[in-house]
Design a protein around this motif. Structure first.
Motif, short mmCIF file in Angstrom:
data_model
loop_
_atom_site.label_atom_id
_atom_site.label_comp_id
_atom_site.label_asym_id
_atom_site.label_seq_id
_atom_site.Cartn_x
_atom_site.Cartn_y
_atom_site.Cartn_z
N LEU A 96 0.85 -1.19 0.00
CA LEU A 96 0.00 0.00 0.00
C LEU A 96 0.89 1.24 0.00
O LEU A 96 1.73 1.40 0.87
CB LEU A 96 -0.90 -0.01 1.24
CG LEU A 96 -1.92 1.10 1.38
CD1 LEU A 96 -2.94 1.04 0.24
CD2 LEU A 96 -2.63 0.99 2.72
N ILE A 97 0.68 2.09 -1.00
CA ILE A 97 1.45 3.34 -1.11
C ILE A 97 0.45 4.49 -1.02
O ILE A 97 -0.47 4.59 -1.83
CB ILE A 97 2.24 3.40 -2.43
CG1 ILE A 97 3.20 2.21 -2.53
CG2 ILE A 97 2.99 4.72 -2.54
CD1 ILE A 97 3.89 2.07 -3.87
N ILE A 98 0.64 5.33 -0.02
CA ILE A 98 -0.26 6.45 0.22
C ILE A 98 0.34 7.73 -0.38
O ILE A 98 1.51 8.03 -0.13
CB ILE A 98 -0.49 6.68 1.74
CG1 ILE A 98 -0.90 5.39 2.43
CG2 ILE A 98 -1.49 7.80 1.97
CD1 ILE A 98 -2.22 4.83 2.01
N VAL A 99 -0.46 8.44 -1.16
CA VAL A 99 -0.03 9.68 -1.80
C VAL A 99 -1.05 10.77 -1.50
O VAL A 99 -2.25 10.55 -1.60
CB VAL A 99 0.08 9.48 -3.34
CG1 VAL A 99 0.54 10.75 -4.01
CG2 VAL A 99 0.99 8.34 -3.69
N ASP A 100 -0.55 11.94 -1.16
CA ASP A 100 -1.44 13.08 -0.91
C ASP A 100 -1.84 13.71 -2.24
O ASP A 100 -0.98 14.17 -3.00
CB ASP A 100 -0.72 14.11 -0.03
CG ASP A 100 -1.62 15.27 0.37
OD1 ASP A 100 -2.83 15.26 0.04
OD2 ASP A 100 -1.11 16.21 0.99
N VAL A 101 -3.11 13.72 -2.53
CA VAL A 101 -3.61 14.29 -3.78
C VAL A 101 -4.52 15.49 -3.53
O VAL A 101 -5.24 15.94 -4.42
CB VAL A 101 -4.35 13.23 -4.63
CG1 VAL A 101 -3.40 12.14 -5.09
CG2 VAL A 101 -5.54 12.64 -3.89
N ALA A 102 -4.48 16.02 -2.31
CA ALA A 102 -5.32 17.17 -1.96
C ALA A 102 -5.02 18.35 -2.88
O ALA A 102 -3.88 18.57 -3.29
CB ALA A 102 -5.09 17.56 -0.51
N SER A 103 -6.07 19.07 -3.20
CA SER A 103 -5.95 20.19 -4.12
C SER A 103 -6.85 21.32 -3.65
O SER A 103 -7.83 21.09 -2.94
CB SER A 103 -6.36 19.73 -5.52
OG SER A 103 -6.45 20.81 -6.41
N LEU A 104 -6.54 22.53 -4.06
CA LEU A 104 -7.40 23.67 -3.74
C LEU A 104 -8.61 23.71 -4.67
O LEU A 104 -9.53 24.49 -4.44
CB LEU A 104 -6.61 24.97 -3.88
CG LEU A 104 -5.45 25.14 -2.88
CD1 LEU A 104 -4.67 26.40 -3.19
CD2 LEU A 104 -5.98 25.16 -1.46
N SER A 105 -8.60 22.88 -5.68
CA SER A 105 -9.68 22.87 -6.65
C SER A 105 -10.64 21.71 -6.39
O SER A 105 -10.54 21.01 -5.40
CB SER A 105 -9.10 22.79 -8.06
OG SER A 105 -10.10 23.03 -9.01
N PHE A 106 -11.54 21.47 -7.32
CA PHE A 106 -12.52 20.39 -7.17
C PHE A 106 -11.97 19.05 -7.61
O PHE A 106 -12.63 18.03 -7.47
CB PHE A 106 -13.79 20.72 -7.97
CG PHE A 106 -13.58 20.77 -9.45
CD1 PHE A 106 -13.78 19.63 -10.23
CD2 PHE A 106 -13.15 21.93 -10.08
CE1 PHE A 106 -13.57 19.66 -11.59
CE2 PHE A 106 -12.95 21.96 -11.45
CZ PHE A 106 -13.16 20.82 -12.21
N PHE A 107 -10.77 19.01 -8.16
CA PHE A 107 -10.18 17.77 -8.64
C PHE A 107 -8.92 17.43 -7.85
O PHE A 107 -8.31 18.30 -7.23
CB PHE A 107 -9.85 17.86 -10.14
CG PHE A 107 -9.02 19.06 -10.50
CD1 PHE A 107 -7.64 19.03 -10.39
CD2 PHE A 107 -9.63 20.23 -10.94
CE1 PHE A 107 -6.88 20.14 -10.71
CE2 PHE A 107 -8.87 21.34 -11.27
CZ PHE A 107 -7.49 21.30 -11.15
N ASN A 108 -8.54 16.16 -7.88
CA ASN A 108 -7.31 15.72 -7.22
C ASN A 108 -6.11 16.25 -7.99
O ASN A 108 -6.13 16.35 -9.22
CB ASN A 108 -7.23 14.20 -7.18
CG ASN A 108 -8.25 13.60 -6.24
OD1 ASN A 108 -8.63 14.20 -5.26
ND2 ASN A 108 -8.70 12.39 -6.55
N SER A 109 -5.04 16.52 -7.29
CA SER A 109 -3.78 16.91 -7.92
C SER A 109 -2.96 15.66 -8.21
O SER A 109 -2.80 14.81 -7.34
CB SER A 109 -2.99 17.84 -7.00
OG SER A 109 -1.71 18.07 -7.55
N ASN A 110 -2.46 15.56 -9.42
CA ASN A 110 -1.64 14.41 -9.82
C ASN A 110 -0.15 14.67 -9.65
O ASN A 110 0.67 13.81 -9.97
CB ASN A 110 -1.93 14.02 -11.27
CG ASN A 110 -3.28 13.37 -11.43
OD1 ASN A 110 -3.84 12.85 -10.47
ND2 ASN A 110 -3.81 13.39 -12.63
N VAL A 111 0.23 15.84 -9.18
CA VAL A 111 1.63 16.23 -9.11
C VAL A 111 2.44 15.28 -8.24
O VAL A 111 3.47 14.74 -8.66
CB VAL A 111 1.77 17.70 -8.62
CG1 VAL A 111 3.24 18.06 -8.42
CG2 VAL A 111 1.12 18.65 -9.60
#
Length: 149
Positions: A96-111
Motif C-alpha cells: 500500500l502506497i499512500i499519496v497526498d492528492v489534496a488540491s485547492l480545486s474540485f479535482f485531485n492533484s496528480n503532481v
C-alpha cells in the motif's frame, strides 16, 4: 513476470505514464485502463508470478473490484497507490502506497503521484542497471531515426 497497470478516469493518465515508462525499462507491461469488459479480458490470464499496480483515488471506481478479485483469486500481487489507508481497496493490497492528492480545486492533484511514479521508475533503472541500459540503448537508434519520443 507480467506487470499490469490499472487506473480509471482521473488516474488513467497516471497509469498510462507508468505503463509507458515500465515498458521501456522492463517490458511485459499490460495496461488495464478501460471502463468495460476489456479489463476482465486483460487480467484473465494473470498468474501468481505477476503483479498489478492499481492507482485509485477518491471517487474510487467500483469496477476496479472485479479486477482486484480476479488478481487475488489467482494469487497475483496487488500494489495499490491511493490517497489514504482507509481507501476501499486497501484491505486487498499486498503493498500500500499512500499519496497526498489534496488540491485547492474540485479535482485531485496528480503532481505528487507523478513525482512518485517517476521516482519509482528512476530507482528501478538504477537497480536493474545493465538490463535497463540494454533495453534503453536498443531503442535509442530508432528514437533518433524517427525523432519521435
Amino acid at each position: 513476470n507480467h506487470r499490469y497497470i490499472s487506473g480509471y478516469r482521473g488516474t488513467t493518465d497516471l497509469a498510462n505514464k507508468l505503463g509507458f515508462l515500465l515498458g521501456l525499462i522492463v517490458g511485459n507491461v499490460i495496461l488495464v485502463t478501460g471502463e468495460d469488459i476489456d479489463n476482465i479480458e486483460k487480467v484473465m490470464n494473470i498468474e501468481k508470478e505477476d503483479c498489478i499496480v492499481l492507482i485509485s483515488f477518491n471517487r474510487y471506481k467500483k469496477n476496479a473490484l472485479d479486477v482486484i478479485n480476479i488478481c487475488k483469486k489467482r494469487s497475483a500481487k496487488l500494489i495499490l497507490i491511493t490517497d489514504r489507508a482507509t481507501a476501499p481497496f486497501s484491505q486487498y493490497a499486498d503493498e500500500l502506497i499512500i499519496v497526498d492528492v489534496a488540491s485547492l480545486s474540485f479535482f485531485n492533484s496528480n503532481v505528487s503521484t507523478m513525482f512518485l511514479l517517476e521516482l519509482i521508475c528512476t530507482k528501478l533503472v538504477v537497480r536493474l542497471d545493465e538490463h535497463a541500459k540494454e533495453r534503453l540503448n536498443f531503442l535509442e537508434p530508432y528514437i533518433n531515426k524517427t525523432q519521435i519520443f
